[in-house]
Design a protein around this motif. Structure first.
Motif, PDB file in Angstrom:
ATOM      1  N   LYS A   1      48.994  42.425  31.294  1.00  0.00           N
ATOM      2  CA  LYS A   1      49.256  43.495  32.271  1.00  0.00           C
ATOM      3  C   LYS A   1      48.675  44.842  31.845  1.00  0.00           C
ATOM      4  CE  LYS A   1      53.797  41.349  32.954  1.00  0.00           C
ATOM      5  NZ  LYS A   1      55.257  41.583  32.867  1.00  0.00           N
TER       6      LYS A   1
ATOM      7  N   VAL B   1      49.419  36.288  33.099  1.00  0.00           N
ATOM      8  CA  VAL B   1      48.284  37.095  32.640  1.00  0.00           C
ATOM      9  C   VAL B   1      48.773  38.352  31.919  1.00  0.00           C
ATOM     10  CG1 VAL B   1      46.757  36.289  34.479  1.00  0.00           C
ATOM     11  CG2 VAL B   1      48.148  38.332  34.841  1.00  0.00           C
TER      12      VAL B   1
ATOM     13  N   VAL C   1      50.071  34.938  26.771  1.00  0.00           N
ATOM     14  CA  VAL C   1      49.515  36.158  27.365  1.00  0.00           C
ATOM     15  C   VAL C   1      48.336  36.619  26.511  1.00  0.00           C
ATOM     16  CG1 VAL C   1      49.972  38.556  27.951  1.00  0.00           C
ATOM     17  CG2 VAL C   1      51.725  36.818  28.348  1.00  0.00           C
TER      18      VAL C   1
ATOM     19  N   HIS D   1      40.495  31.121  27.183  1.00  0.00           N
ATOM     20  CA  HIS D   1      39.283  31.450  27.952  1.00  0.00           C
ATOM     21  C   HIS D   1      38.656  30.153  28.464  1.00  0.00           C
ATOM     22  CE1 HIS D   1      38.821  35.493  25.712  1.00  0.00           C
ATOM     23  NE2 HIS D   1      39.798  34.857  25.098  1.00  0.00           N
TER      24      HIS D   1
ATOM     25  N   MET E   1      45.756  33.421  38.911  1.00  0.00           N
ATOM     26  CA  MET E   1      45.940  33.427  37.465  1.00  0.00           C
ATOM     27  C   MET E   1      47.381  33.842  37.171  1.00  0.00           C
ATOM     28  SD  MET E   1      42.363  35.439  36.703  1.00  0.00           S
ATOM     29  CE  MET E   1      42.810  35.907  35.040  1.00  0.00           C
TER      30      MET E   1
ATOM     31  N   ILE F   1      43.099  46.291  32.164  1.00  0.00           N
ATOM     32  CA  ILE F   1      42.846  45.235  33.147  1.00  0.00           C
ATOM     33  C   ILE F   1      42.912  45.810  34.557  1.00  0.00           C
ATOM     34  CG2 ILE F   1      43.758  43.072  34.104  1.00  0.00           C
ATOM     35  CD1 ILE F   1      44.614  42.405  31.187  1.00  0.00           C
TER      36      ILE F   1
ATOM     37  N   ASP G   1      52.169  40.001  36.340  1.00  0.00           N
ATOM     38  CA  ASP G   1      51.887  38.770  35.598  1.00  0.00           C
ATOM     39  C   ASP G   1      51.191  37.707  36.444  1.00  0.00           C
ATOM     40  OD1 ASP G   1      53.977  37.988  37.189  1.00  0.00           O
ATOM     41  OD2 ASP G   1      55.381  37.651  35.539  1.00  0.00           O
ATOM     42  N   GLU G   2      50.782  38.068  37.683  1.00  0.00           N
ATOM     43  CA  GLU G   2      49.993  37.146  38.507  1.00  0.00           C
ATOM     44  C   GLU G   2      48.876  37.906  39.214  1.00  0.00           C
ATOM     45  OE1 GLU G   2      51.867  33.985  40.999  1.00  0.00           O
ATOM     46  OE2 GLU G   2      50.808  34.977  42.675  1.00  0.00           O
TER      47      GLU G   2
ATOM     48  N   THR H   1      42.452  36.867  30.135  1.00  0.00           N
ATOM     49  CA  THR H   1      42.664  37.410  31.480  1.00  0.00           C
ATOM     50  C   THR H   1      41.387  38.069  32.000  1.00  0.00           C
ATOM     51  OG1 THR H   1      45.019  37.783  31.026  1.00  0.00           O
ATOM     52  CG2 THR H   1      44.041  39.009  32.854  1.00  0.00           C
TER      53      THR H   1
ATOM     54  N   PHE I   1      48.143  30.520  32.075  1.00  0.00           N
ATOM     55  CA  PHE I   1      47.798  30.704  30.667  1.00  0.00           C
ATOM     56  C   PHE I   1      48.998  30.353  29.786  1.00  0.00           C
ATOM     57  CE2 PHE I   1      44.775  33.632  32.754  1.00  0.00           C
ATOM     58  CZ  PHE I   1      43.594  33.085  32.265  1.00  0.00           C
TER      59      PHE I   1
ATOM     60  N   LEU J   1      38.833  36.440  34.865  1.00  0.00           N
ATOM     61  CA  LEU J   1      38.704  37.312  36.029  1.00  0.00           C
ATOM     62  C   LEU J   1      37.231  37.565  36.363  1.00  0.00           C
ATOM     63  CD1 LEU J   1      39.812  39.338  38.146  1.00  0.00           C
ATOM     64  CD2 LEU J   1      39.964  41.021  36.312  1.00  0.00           C
TER      65      LEU J   1
END
Length: 424
Positions: free
Chosen positions: A189, A187, A163, A126, A184, A193, A213-214, A168, A160, A172
């Motif tokens: 999934k 990240v 994961v 974070h 990002m 999210i 993942d992006e 994430t 990151f 965000l």
């Protein structure tokens, strides 16, 4: 504090409707303070975490009203105040206020989060993300102080190191109003999210790639709500009731399910020999199957969810043989093991590998719900055992399971909830 009284040898029968996802809700409520208009959520679960988040909102002069699954939040008169320590310490998801306040005010002071004690869950990713966006982060007096310069936050490319759902979401929330483009990578999934990104996009955010993942974010100046956001169904709650139905049911229909969110869980049930009728948004389990042992390995979505590791344990004890769970995310998530042993379960753990043998002589006992998922697993085992099980610290179950006493009654199961002061 609450105690839950569970009479044994009760079988589930009937239907249950799954509520909104806890793990979406605890991110959506902090996200609401980014808006310049009032917010409305539907399908909000009746859980203690919601009420604790509302206390945090109140401390920031944000009015909220919660009734019958509908939550209204008005952040238009929000003030950047220190957040109440008790509420912050009561649930880990309070750390999402770091990203939300950073996005709203360009600064935040938030106490270190609490929540379930299931092993180390550091917030270094974070902080890495906040710093990449141009924030200065200091840790002082058991709190995190985050500030920005006169230019505010700016877009950045962030990879990151691991994961992380929390990182994430938090980054965000900070990036959605930052100037420029944020990318990002690596990240999480999770469906929750995607739910958060959908909510923000409907208010005017420009977020693409949630669920991959992006994630790419084009910063915007303002977010305004024009409709009610309906929270996705809780896949962990659904998996819990499905596991209980397969272990100890005589015909259970689980409604309001997004079955795609449960693919790895459903695959394990099939591997065990559980009979299922899978419909568009519901799953029916007749029950009384002869079950085979399996090996479960937890992993980030779309793998087998760590939050379902404990709820599936009573079902694994019904299998004819020895099952294993390999916990790769939180190997210290073991609070249920000594409590289940008190009830006669043959279960052990070494280095994150759980060994679960067929249960023959389960008996009711006085046990402790050390955290949400451990507590609900004890409830499932208590229904299978002979005699009465008393689950102490049942507030932990109520933190994560929507109206569980009422829903169990709808499944022909009688459980009683008492305050500590009541006499048994």
């Amino acid at each position: 504090m609450k105690k839950m009284i569970v009479k044994g040898e009760q079988r589930l029968h009937g239907e249950v409707t799954i509520g909104g996802a806890k793990n979406s809700t605890v991110a959506l409520i902090p996200a609401a303070i980014l808006a310049d208009t009032p917010i409305k959520f539907d399908s909000v679960p009746e859980i203690l975490d919601v009420h604790n988040l509302m206390l945090i909102l109140e401390a920031m002069n944000v009015k909220s009203h919660f009734s019958h699954g509908q939550l209204e939040i008005d952040p238009t008169n929000i003030e950047n105040r220190p957040l109440p320590g008790d509420a912050i310490r009561s649930l880990r998801a309070s750390y999402y206020f770091m990203g939300a306040m950073l996005g709203r005010f360009g600064k935040a002071v938030v106490g270190f989060p609490g929540g379930d004690n299931i092993g180390p869950r550091p917030i270094d990713q974070h902080i890495k993300g906040f710093k990449a966006l141009g924030a200065h982060v200091e840790e002082e007096d058991n709190a995190v102080r985050i500030t920005t310069g006169p230019e505010g936050l700016h877009g950045a490319r962030i990879f990151f190191d691991m994961v992380s759902v929390g990182a994430t979401i938090n980054v965000l929330l900070a990036a959605v109003k930052a100037k420029g483009t944020t990318i990002m990578e690596n990240v999480a999934k999770e469906p929750e999210i995607v739910d958060l990104a959908t909510f923000l996009n409907n208010m005017g955010a420009h977020i693409r790639g949630a669920g991959t993942d992006e994630i790419r974010i084009e910063g915007v100046e303002s977010l305004k709500s024009t409709n009610t956001h309906t929270i996705i169904p809780d896949r962990i709650e659904a998996g819990t009731y499905l596991a209980f139905a397969a272990a100890n049911g005589d015909g259970v229909l689980v409604k309001n399910v997004i079955t795609e969110h449960l693919d790895p869980f459903i695959a394990k049930l099939r591997e065990m020999g559980v009979t299922m009728e899978i419909n568009e948004d519901s799953i029916y389990i007749p029950g009384n199957d002869r079950l085979s042992p399996v090996t479960v390995k937890t992993s980030p979505f779309p793998g087998f969810a760590t939050d379902l590791q404990q709820p599936i344990t009573p079902l694994l004890m019904c299998a004819q043989g020895t099952s294993k769970i390999i916990e790769t995310i939180y190997p210290k998530r073991i609070k249920h093991i000594p409590e289940m042993r008190r009830m006669g379960a043959d279960i052990s753990c070494e280095d994150g590998v759980f060994t679960i043998h067929h249960a023959k002589n389960l008996k009711g006992a006085n046990v402790d719900a050390g955290e949400i998922r451990a507590g609900v697993a004890l409830l499932g085992l208590g229904l299978m055992a002979k005699g009465t099980t008393v689950i102490n610290n049942a507030d932990n179950i109520l933190r994560g399971y929507d109206r569980i006493v009422e829903k169990m009654r709808g499944l022909s199961v009688d459980i009683e909830l008492l305050t500590v002061a009541d006499n048994l």
